[in-house]
Design a protein around this motif. Structure first.
Motif, PDB file in Angstrom:
ATOM      1  N   ILE A   1       0.841  -1.201   0.000  1.00 36.98           N
ATOM      2  CA  ILE A   1       0.000   0.000   0.000  1.00 36.98           C
ATOM      3  C   ILE A   1       0.878   1.255   0.000  1.00 36.98           C
ATOM      4  N   GLY A   2       1.891   1.244   0.842  1.00 35.10           N
ATOM      5  CA  GLY A   2       2.808   2.391   0.896  1.00 35.10           C
ATOM      6  C   GLY A   2       3.537   2.607  -0.419  1.00 35.10           C
ATOM      7  N   ALA A   3       3.930   1.524  -1.083  1.00 37.43           N
ATOM      8  CA  ALA A   3       4.604   1.636  -2.374  1.00 37.43           C
ATOM      9  C   ALA A   3       3.672   2.243  -3.415  1.00 37.43           C
ATOM     10  N   LEU A   4       2.424   1.817  -3.416  1.00 37.06           N
ATOM     11  CA  LEU A   4       1.440   2.357  -4.356  1.00 37.06           C
ATOM     12  C   LEU A   4       1.238   3.855  -4.111  1.00 37.06           C
ATOM     13  N   VAL A   5       1.032   4.232  -2.865  1.00 37.43           N
ATOM     14  CA  VAL A   5       0.783   5.634  -2.531  1.00 37.43           C
ATOM     15  C   VAL A   5       1.990   6.504  -2.856  1.00 37.43           C
ATOM     16  N   ILE A   6       3.188   6.031  -2.520  1.00 39.75           N
ATOM     17  CA  ILE A   6       4.365   6.867  -2.771  1.00 39.75           C
ATOM     18  C   ILE A   6       4.648   6.987  -4.267  1.00 39.75           C
ATOM     19  N   GLY A   7       4.317   5.936  -5.036  1.00 38.96           N
ATOM     20  CA  GLY A   7       4.457   6.024  -6.494  1.00 38.96           C
ATOM     21  C   GLY A   7       3.495   7.034  -7.084  1.00 38.96           C
ATOM     22  N   MET A   8       2.252   7.007  -6.615  1.00 39.27           N
ATOM     23  CA  MET A   8       1.253   7.970  -7.089  1.00 39.27           C
ATOM     24  C   MET A   8       1.645   9.390  -6.684  1.00 39.27           C
ATOM     25  N   ALA A   9       2.079   9.552  -5.443  1.00 41.03           N
ATOM     26  CA  ALA A   9       2.449  10.881  -4.952  1.00 41.03           C
ATOM     27  C   ALA A   9       3.639  11.439  -5.718  1.00 41.03           C
ATOM     28  N   GLU A  10       4.625  10.616  -5.944  1.00 42.93           N
ATOM     29  CA  GLU A  10       5.821  11.076  -6.655  1.00 42.93           C
ATOM     30  C   GLU A  10       5.463  11.566  -8.050  1.00 42.93           C
ATOM     31  N   LYS A  11       4.642  10.811  -8.753  1.00 53.40           N
ATOM     32  CA  LYS A  11       4.211  11.199 -10.099  1.00 53.40           C
ATOM     33  C   LYS A  11       3.421  12.507 -10.053  1.00 53.40           C
ATOM     34  N   TYR A  12       2.508  12.608  -9.105  1.00 51.03           N
ATOM     35  CA  TYR A  12       1.716  13.823  -8.967  1.00 51.03           C
ATOM     36  C   TYR A  12       2.609  15.036  -8.720  1.00 51.03           C
ATOM     37  N   PHE A  13       3.507  14.936  -7.773  1.00 49.22           N
ATOM     38  CA  PHE A  13       4.333  16.088  -7.417  1.00 49.22           C
ATOM     39  C   PHE A  13       5.297  16.471  -8.540  1.00 49.22           C
ATOM     40  N   LEU A  14       5.817  15.495  -9.248  1.00 47.05           N
ATOM     41  CA  LEU A  14       6.680  15.806 -10.389  1.00 47.05           C
ATOM     42  C   LEU A  14       5.894  16.501 -11.501  1.00 47.05           C
ATOM     43  N   GLU A  15       4.708  15.962 -11.808  1.00 48.39           N
ATOM     44  CA  GLU A  15       3.905  16.519 -12.901  1.00 48.39           C
ATOM     45  C   GLU A  15       3.313  17.886 -12.545  1.00 48.39           C
ATOM     46  N   SER A  16       2.976  18.087 -11.284  1.00 49.94           N
ATOM     47  CA  SER A  16       2.330  19.341 -10.886  1.00 49.94           C
ATOM     48  C   SER A  16       3.338  20.450 -10.596  1.00 49.94           C
ATOM     49  N   GLY A  17       4.606  20.105 -10.509  1.00 49.61           N
ATOM     50  CA  GLY A  17       5.616  21.107 -10.188  1.00 49.61           C
ATOM     51  C   GLY A  17       5.677  21.448  -8.711  1.00 49.61           C
ATOM     52  N   ASN A  18       4.997  20.671  -7.883  1.00 49.78           N
ATOM     53  CA  ASN A  18       4.989  20.923  -6.436  1.00 49.78           C
ATOM     54  C   ASN A  18       5.991  20.063  -5.680  1.00 49.78           C
ATOM     55  N   PHE A  19       6.951  19.470  -6.392  1.00 46.84           N
ATOM     56  CA  PHE A  19       7.949  18.638  -5.731  1.00 46.84           C
ATOM     57  C   PHE A  19       8.729  19.502  -4.756  1.00 46.84           C
ATOM     58  N   GLY A  20       8.871  19.053  -3.536  1.00 48.43           N
ATOM     59  CA  GLY A  20       9.537  19.826  -2.496  1.00 48.43           C
ATOM     60  C   GLY A  20       8.573  20.671  -1.678  1.00 48.43           C
ATOM     61  N   SER A  21       7.288  20.561  -1.969  1.00 47.65           N
ATOM     62  CA  SER A  21       6.286  21.331  -1.234  1.00 47.65           C
ATOM     63  C   SER A  21       6.051  20.718   0.145  1.00 47.65           C
ATOM     64  N   SER A  22       5.356  21.465   0.973  1.00 41.43           N
ATOM     65  CA  SER A  22       5.004  20.964   2.299  1.00 41.43           C
ATOM     66  C   SER A  22       4.111  19.735   2.202  1.00 41.43           C
ATOM     67  N   LEU A  23       3.202  19.729   1.230  1.00 34.32           N
ATOM     68  CA  LEU A  23       2.323  18.575   1.047  1.00 34.32           C
ATOM     69  C   LEU A  23       3.119  17.334   0.667  1.00 34.32           C
ATOM     70  N   GLN A  24       4.119  17.512  -0.181  1.00 31.53           N
ATOM     71  CA  GLN A  24       4.984  16.389  -0.576  1.00 31.53           C
ATOM     72  C   GLN A  24       5.737  15.848   0.638  1.00 31.53           C
ATOM     73  N   LEU A  25       6.272  16.709   1.460  1.00 32.17           N
ATOM     74  CA  LEU A  25       6.959  16.273   2.678  1.00 32.17           C
ATOM     75  C   LEU A  25       5.994  15.536   3.604  1.00 32.17           C
ATOM     76  N   PHE A  26       4.803  16.107   3.785  1.00 29.68           N
ATOM     77  CA  PHE A  26       3.799  15.499   4.653  1.00 29.68           C
ATOM     78  C   PHE A  26       3.443  14.094   4.190  1.00 29.68           C
ATOM     79  N   LEU A  27       3.135  13.948   2.909  1.00 34.93           N
ATOM     80  CA  LEU A  27       2.643  12.674   2.401  1.00 34.93           C
ATOM     81  C   LEU A  27       3.751  11.645   2.192  1.00 34.93           C
ATOM     82  N   MET A  28       4.804  12.027   1.471  1.00 33.46           N
ATOM     83  CA  MET A  28       5.824  11.043   1.098  1.00 33.46           C
ATOM     84  C   MET A  28       6.781  10.715   2.245  1.00 33.46           C
TER      85      MET A  28
END
Length: 127
Positions: free
Chosen positions: A44-71
């Motif tokens: 489950i964690g692998a699935l979520v972190i894969g989805m989150a990583e893709k989202y943050f890379l595509e949205s340009g929010n990589f390094g955001s507070s939300l990325q730190l919180f979730l990943m």
């Protein structure tokens, strides 16, 4: 300092989720036949972190507070590599070599696959 609090809050949520999942089948430990709770959490964690990583890379929010919180926070607190390691060593120590090796292979291979699946799912959602 704020980032430490953000990661800590995410870690609390992840760890509480991990504990709650362990309670679902009425046991946290010991290993009965196969450490399925740890495998489930890691998948489950692998699935979520894969989805989150893709989202943050595509949205340009990589390094955001939300990325730190979730990943870092939630996924880091939720997944259980230290538990996986202890359970695997325990299986070896109990002479359950085949199950220990299966535990290693399943956790590593399935989690790698689910990171890719998570990235793919999020890539399709973001289209």
């Amino acid at each position: 300092m704020l980032n430490i609090l953000i990661v800590g809050l995410g870690g609390f949520i992840g760890a509480a989720g991990r504990y709650s999942l362990g309670l679902l089948n009425g046991r946290l430990y010991p290993i009965v036949i196969f450490p399925i709770n740890t495998l489930a959490v890691n998948v489950i964690g692998a699935l979520v972190i894969g989805m989150a990583e893709k989202y943050f890379l595509e949205s340009g929010n990589f390094g955001s507070s939300l990325q730190l919180f979730l990943m870092v926070g939630v996924c880091g607190g939720f997944t259980t590599f230290s538990s996986f390691s202890l359970e695997t060593i325990t299986l070896f120590a109990c002479g359950k070599t085949f199950i220990a090796v299966c535990n290693i292979v399943l956790n590593v291979v399935i989690c790698l696959i689910f990171v890719l699946i998570g990235r793919t799912i999020m890539g399709r959602i973001l289209l």
